[in-house]
Motif scaffolding. Structure first.
Motif, PDB file in Angstrom:
ATOM      1  N   THR A 104       2.437 -13.344 -67.013  1.00  0.00           N
ATOM      2  CA  THR A 104       3.692 -14.098 -66.950  1.00  0.00           C
ATOM      3  C   THR A 104       4.886 -13.157 -66.838  1.00  0.00           C
ATOM      4  O   THR A 104       5.837 -13.421 -66.077  1.00  0.00           O
ATOM      5  N   HIS A 107       5.084 -11.863 -63.374  1.00  0.00           N
ATOM      6  CA  HIS A 107       5.588 -12.868 -62.432  1.00  0.00           C
ATOM      7  C   HIS A 107       7.114 -12.934 -62.497  1.00  0.00           C
ATOM      8  O   HIS A 107       7.788 -13.082 -61.468  1.00  0.00           O
ATOM      9  N   ALA A 108       7.664 -12.813 -63.704  1.00  0.00           N
ATOM     10  CA  ALA A 108       9.119 -12.825 -63.841  1.00  0.00           C
ATOM     11  C   ALA A 108       9.751 -11.639 -63.116  1.00  0.00           C
ATOM     12  O   ALA A 108      10.780 -11.774 -62.434  1.00  0.00           O
ATOM     13  N   MET A 111       9.528 -12.301 -59.406  1.00  0.00           N
ATOM     14  CA  MET A 111      10.530 -13.285 -58.998  1.00  0.00           C
ATOM     15  C   MET A 111      11.926 -12.646 -58.930  1.00  0.00           C
ATOM     16  O   MET A 111      12.754 -12.990 -58.076  1.00  0.00           O
ATOM     17  N   CYS A 232      10.771 -18.299 -65.785  1.00  0.00           N
ATOM     18  CA  CYS A 232       9.310 -18.424 -65.738  1.00  0.00           C
ATOM     19  C   CYS A 232       8.775 -18.863 -67.091  1.00  0.00           C
ATOM     20  O   CYS A 232       7.603 -18.628 -67.409  1.00  0.00           O
ATOM     21  N   ASP A 258       9.868 -20.782 -61.680  1.00  0.00           N
ATOM     22  CA  ASP A 258       8.441 -21.090 -61.674  1.00  0.00           C
ATOM     23  C   ASP A 258       8.163 -22.390 -62.422  1.00  0.00           C
ATOM     24  O   ASP A 258       7.067 -22.930 -62.340  1.00  0.00           O
ATOM     25  N   HIS A 281       4.573 -23.197 -60.999  1.00  0.00           N
ATOM     26  CA  HIS A 281       4.111 -22.843 -62.352  1.00  0.00           C
ATOM     27  C   HIS A 281       2.925 -21.868 -62.285  1.00  0.00           C
ATOM     28  O   HIS A 281       1.841 -22.124 -62.795  1.00  0.00           O
ATOM     29  N   GLY A 283       2.986 -18.730 -63.497  1.00  0.00           N
ATOM     30  CA  GLY A 283       3.138 -17.634 -64.455  1.00  0.00           C
ATOM     31  C   GLY A 283       1.836 -17.065 -64.971  1.00  0.00           C
ATOM     32  O   GLY A 283       1.680 -15.857 -65.115  1.00  0.00           O
TER      33      GLY A 283
END
Length: 530
Positions: A104, A107-108, A111, A232, A258, A281, A283
């Motif tokens: 997660t 992913h942040a 992004m 996220c 997300d 979604h 994450g």
């Protein structure tokens, strides 16, 4: 008999094998979670239920779950589990909050890069045969200020990664200490300061009453011009309507989301706006994270069903396997003390105060308190356990308090209950000896040393000659064999008590004979878990 677990959603074979390797019988039915009627028809056979997001644990399903002890959710979100109904049913609900932290956080960061360099739009444009090099002017992350709202597990990883990117990190988190902020290499700030200074803002908090719309229209207006927003964490943290307006006005230069207030998000006010990056979604959606949470939930459920360890539970105090071994005798003692009170008390209980002394005060007090309440409640309802008891007590308006103190008296530690009913005040205290066996050490303020057995008899009387002999004679006449016997008195000629440990449950005829003798004020058979 080995515990039995149902896996009703898709979990990896490796996770399923963990149950088998631990000696747990497991049925792997990954399609069953989507068929609520079929699931309800079989759930009564299982001690544990391992799920992802497809299975819905509803009050209706729990009505059929007569043997269920634990639900394990492979992942963080438990919106598909009715936790209140589970608690009332005595079912522990576990999740796996740490298995996808890295994923997660990454992913942040991804992004953040995507919105800084407009990567999705640039990719779509290039795929379309355009070469719009001048259109997609981005910004560097180096030397920019990243505002992190929520510096816990995932937020902390984001802070670490951002520092590696040579960003200046400011963090808002009411629970972040100044010392911890220094260790993390971040500046601890208030929310308004973060909003005013951050070039990028990323959210890493749960959705609660205090965090809902934390980036409200009012707070978004406090941000610096050209800010970029990344979420996220959870939908509902950002006012999407207000964010859309600020994106259109150019005050917010970009956003990457997300998660959304309504999911699945088939339509949203942010969709179609320039420099808004949206993912569904994702994450936790990496193969490593999905494997990690599956393995973690299998280990957690196995540890609970086999060793009593409670990890990452949402409706029960957590207790590690090692802690469970050490605390086991004290949990038993706490439950026995509560059970004694529950069995000798006929009136409604108004208040419960638990005193933890010495070594007991250094243990997991929430778990011990839950065991006390469970013991009290089980006298009226044997199905109550450490999960459901606090919920039931709260519903009944029982006031519960606790006191901790350093070791006093002759014991390294003890637990004492003070119970107030409408008419009476009752007390009992106990400790655990070096042999690991619980002992009652005080009842009604009278010092005793009573071993706790499965079948017991509690009697009270005035301290006069002949009572002990008469008690022994009456028990012998009714073929009741005494395993252990303890008595005590407040003072000569005053109140006296006897606690008798019997080999078998005392017969109703024996109890009647003791009452009819006129020698005893109270005669109460007791039963404790073997």
């Amino acid at each position: 008999m080995a515990p039995k677990v149902l896996v009703s959603d898709s979990l990896s074979e490796t996770a399923v094998q963990i149950f088998r390797d631990r000696g747990i019988e497991v049925d792997f039915e990954p399609a069953l979670g989507k068929d609520k009627d079929a699931l309800a028809a079989v759930i009564g056979k299982y001690d544990g239920l391992a799920i992802r997001s497809a299975t819905k644990v509803t009050p209706a399903l729990l009505e059929h779950a007569t043997n269920l002890k634990v639900v394990g959710r492979a992942g963080i979100g438990t919106d598909n589990v009715d936790k209140e109904a589970s608690s009332k049913k005595g079912v522990i609900v576990m999740n796996t909050p740490f298995g996808n932290m890295i994923t997660t956080a990454e992913h942040a960061i991804a992004m953040m890069f995507a919105v800084a360099r407009q990567i999705p739009e640039a990719s779509a444009s290039t795929h379309a045969g355009k070469w719009e090099k001048s259109k997609f002017m981005g910004v560097e992350l180096t030397a920019k200020t990243l505002g992190v709202i929520g510096a816990g597990n995932i937020g902390g990883i984001v802070c670490d990664r951002a520092r590696g990117l040579k960003m200046k990190v400011v963090a808002y988190d009411p629970f972040l200490s100044a010392e911890r902020a220094i260790e993390m290499g971040v500046e601890k700030v208030e929310l308004d300061d973060l909003l005013a200074r951050a070039d990028f803002i990323t959210l890493h908090v749960p959705l609660t009453d205090s965090t809902r719309n934390i980036l409200s229209a009012e707070n978004l207006a406090k941000t610096k011009k050209g800010v970029r927003i990344i979420n996220c964490a959870r939908g509902g943290l950002v006012d999407e309507e207000a964010l859309a307006e600020l994106l259109k006005s150019g005050h917010v230069a970009g956003a990457a989301l997300d998660v959304f207030a309504v999911e699945p998000a088939k339509e949203n006010v942010l969709f179609g706006l320039p420099n808004v990056v949206c993912t569904p979604h994702l994450g936790a959606s990496t193969s490593e994270a999905q494997e990690n949470v599956a393995l973690q939930v299998a280990e957690q459920m196995s540890n609970y069903l086999l060793d009593g360890a409670v990890e990452n539970a949402l409706n029960m105090p957590s207790m590690s396997a090692e802690e469970a071994k050490i605390m086991g005798p004290w949990v038993t003692l706490a439950e026995n003390l509560g059970s004694f009170i529950g069995q000798v008390t006929d009136e409604a209980i108004k208040e419960i105060n638990v005193t933890f002394d010495g070594v007991a005060a250094e243990m997991n007090l929430k778990a011990l308190e839950a065991a006390v309440i469970a013991g009290i409640m089980q006298a009226a309802n044997p199905d109550v356990n450490m999960v459901s008891a606090p919920v039931i007590a709260k519903e009944r308006g029982i006031q519960i308090s606790k006191t901790t103190q350093d070791a006093t008296g002759t014991f390294d530690g003890y637990i004492k209950l003070d119970i107030q009913t409408v008419e009476k005040h009752r007390t009992i205290a106990g400790t655990v000896f070096s042999d690991g066996k619980p002992r009652f050490i005080q009842i009604k303020g009278i010092t005793i040393d009573a071993e706790v057995g499965e079948h017991m008899l509690y009697t009270t009387n005035q301290d006069v000659p002949g009572i002990l002999g008469k008690l022994g004679t009456l028990l012998a006449e009714h073929d009741e064999n005494i395993a252990n016997f303890t008595l005590g008195r407040a003072k000569a000629g005053g109140d006296a008590i006897a606690v008798t440990f019997l080999d078998t449950p005392i017969k109703a005829t024996t109890v009647k004979a003791l009452k009819d003798s006129g020698l005893f004020q109270h005669v109460r058979p007791l039963h404790f878990k073997a």
